[in-house]
Design a protein around this motif. Sequence first.
Motif, PDB file in Angstrom:
ATOM      1  N   ILE A  54       0.847  -1.203   0.000  1.00 54.53           N
ATOM      2  CA  ILE A  54       0.000   0.000   0.000  1.00 54.53           C
ATOM      3  C   ILE A  54       0.874   1.242   0.000  1.00 54.53           C
ATOM      4  N   ASP A  55       1.885   1.259   0.858  1.00 55.95           N
ATOM      5  CA  ASP A  55       2.795   2.412   0.878  1.00 55.95           C
ATOM      6  C   ASP A  55       3.518   2.579  -0.455  1.00 55.95           C
ATOM      7  N   ASP A  56       3.916   1.464  -1.076  1.00 53.60           N
ATOM      8  CA  ASP A  56       4.584   1.543  -2.393  1.00 53.60           C
ATOM      9  C   ASP A  56       3.670   2.204  -3.425  1.00 53.60           C
ATOM     10  N   ILE A  57       2.411   1.768  -3.465  1.00 54.87           N
ATOM     11  CA  ILE A  57       1.460   2.339  -4.434  1.00 54.87           C
ATOM     12  C   ILE A  57       1.278   3.835  -4.169  1.00 54.87           C
ATOM     13  N   LEU A  58       1.064   4.192  -2.906  1.00 55.00           N
ATOM     14  CA  LEU A  58       0.838   5.599  -2.563  1.00 55.00           C
ATOM     15  C   LEU A  58       2.081   6.452  -2.843  1.00 55.00           C
ATOM     16  N   GLY A  74       2.614  11.490   4.429  1.00 54.39           N
ATOM     17  CA  GLY A  74       2.585  10.849   5.744  1.00 54.39           C
ATOM     18  C   GLY A  74       1.154  10.530   6.133  1.00 54.39           C
ATOM     19  N   THR A  75       1.003  10.056   7.352  1.00 53.98           N
ATOM     20  CA  THR A  75      -0.317   9.697   7.855  1.00 53.98           C
ATOM     21  C   THR A  75      -1.031  10.926   8.399  1.00 53.98           C
ATOM     22  N   PRO A  76      -2.202  11.253   7.875  1.00 57.72           N
ATOM     23  CA  PRO A  76      -2.967  12.372   8.427  1.00 57.72           C
ATOM     24  C   PRO A  76      -3.345  12.091   9.893  1.00 57.72           C
ATOM     25  N   VAL A  77      -3.007  13.003  10.784  1.00 60.10           N
ATOM     26  CA  VAL A  77      -3.219  12.824  12.219  1.00 60.10           C
ATOM     27  C   VAL A  77      -4.674  12.474  12.541  1.00 60.10           C
ATOM     28  N   GLU A  78      -5.606  13.097  11.869  1.00 59.84           N
ATOM     29  CA  GLU A  78      -7.021  12.854  12.167  1.00 59.84           C
ATOM     30  C   GLU A  78      -7.487  11.452  11.775  1.00 59.84           C
ATOM     31  N   LEU A 137     -13.759 -10.666   0.426  1.00 59.75           N
ATOM     32  CA  LEU A 137     -13.846  -9.332   1.006  1.00 59.75           C
ATOM     33  C   LEU A 137     -13.316  -8.345  -0.014  1.00 59.75           C
ATOM     34  N   LEU A 138     -14.072  -7.279  -0.257  1.00 60.19           N
ATOM     35  CA  LEU A 138     -13.679  -6.225  -1.186  1.00 60.19           C
ATOM     36  C   LEU A 138     -13.727  -4.906  -0.427  1.00 60.19           C
ATOM     37  N   VAL A 139     -12.558  -4.283  -0.273  1.00 61.90           N
ATOM     38  CA  VAL A 139     -12.459  -3.036   0.481  1.00 61.90           C
ATOM     39  C   VAL A 139     -11.849  -1.965  -0.414  1.00 61.90           C
ATOM     40  N   ARG A 140     -12.490  -0.807  -0.426  1.00 68.60           N
ATOM     41  CA  ARG A 140     -11.970   0.361  -1.143  1.00 68.60           C
ATOM     42  C   ARG A 140     -11.732   1.439  -0.107  1.00 68.60           C
ATOM     43  N   MET A 141     -10.501   1.958  -0.053  1.00 67.06           N
ATOM     44  CA  MET A 141     -10.229   3.012   0.921  1.00 67.06           C
ATOM     45  C   MET A 141      -9.528   4.193   0.282  1.00 67.06           C
ATOM     46  N   PRO A 142      -9.930   5.398   0.704  1.00 68.91           N
ATOM     47  CA  PRO A 142      -9.288   6.601   0.191  1.00 68.91           C
ATOM     48  C   PRO A 142      -7.824   6.661   0.626  1.00 68.91           C
ATOM     49  N   VAL A 143      -7.052   7.491  -0.059  1.00 63.23           N
ATOM     50  CA  VAL A 143      -5.602   7.524   0.146  1.00 63.23           C
ATOM     51  C   VAL A 143      -5.187   7.841   1.580  1.00 63.23           C
ATOM     52  N   GLY A 144      -5.850   8.769   2.242  1.00 63.41           N
ATOM     53  CA  GLY A 144      -5.497   9.094   3.626  1.00 63.41           C
ATOM     54  C   GLY A 144      -5.741   7.921   4.554  1.00 63.41           C
ATOM     55  N   THR A 145      -6.876   7.272   4.385  1.00 61.15           N
ATOM     56  CA  THR A 145      -7.207   6.090   5.180  1.00 61.15           C
ATOM     57  C   THR A 145      -6.192   4.978   4.906  1.00 61.15           C
ATOM     58  N   ALA A 146      -5.790   4.832   3.649  1.00 59.59           N
ATOM     59  CA  ALA A 146      -4.810   3.802   3.284  1.00 59.59           C
ATOM     60  C   ALA A 146      -3.463   4.073   3.946  1.00 59.59           C
ATOM     61  N   ARG A 147      -3.042   5.343   4.005  1.00 57.78           N
ATOM     62  CA  ARG A 147      -1.783   5.691   4.691  1.00 57.78           C
ATOM     63  C   ARG A 147      -1.874   5.342   6.169  1.00 57.78           C
ATOM     64  N   ALA A 148      -2.997   5.690   6.799  1.00 59.49           N
ATOM     65  CA  ALA A 148      -3.179   5.392   8.221  1.00 59.49           C
ATOM     66  C   ALA A 148      -3.218   3.881   8.453  1.00 59.49           C
TER      67      ALA A 148
END
Length: 183
Positions: A54-58, A74-78, A137-148
């Motif tokens: 995931i980090d590689d893709i991002l 980086g990971t959004p604090v929120e 299981l199929l999960v789609r997550m936005p980029v900020g969520t993926a970083r976290a």
Amino acid sequence: MPTLVHEFAWPDRVVIGTIGVPGARTFYLQVRTGKQIVSIALEKQQSAELAEKIDDILDQLGTIEGNPFSVPAGTPVELVDNDQLETVEEQFRTGAMSLGWDPATAQIVIEAYPIIEIDADAGEIPDVDDAEFPEMLLVRMPVGTARAFAKRTREIVGAGRPACPLCGYPVDPEGHVCTLPEA
């Protein structure tokens, strides 16, 4: 029989967590939207690989001129989630997984499939695309969520047994015997 798809398009929560003590932990990928919650078991190494990829893709997306997907470095604090897993009812134990990017929605896409029995007499291991799975299981997550998600996963994986400074193997709570060859 059609595959039962546990789909989460914009999950409220998606995390890796564990149950048990280091050396005897079970890793879970847990996803929740509203009251719908799914937990699947996976191996520690699968968890680590998932975070790394995931980090590689991002990171690759972040290098695109103008970063059209607003990929955070980086990971959004929120979005940091250090809470325990919610009630765990294992849906299945993960065998195959796939990871991708959907540019139409700017989301990381995870597909996880259960371990399936392979007919040893058939002589071939079926491709994921050709195999019939009872569920997935199929999960789609936005980029900020993926970083976290990736950050938390690395921390969970790293919180296991410490490595022996001599041999590198994990040190169990009841002790560790390390034999070095004599010089």
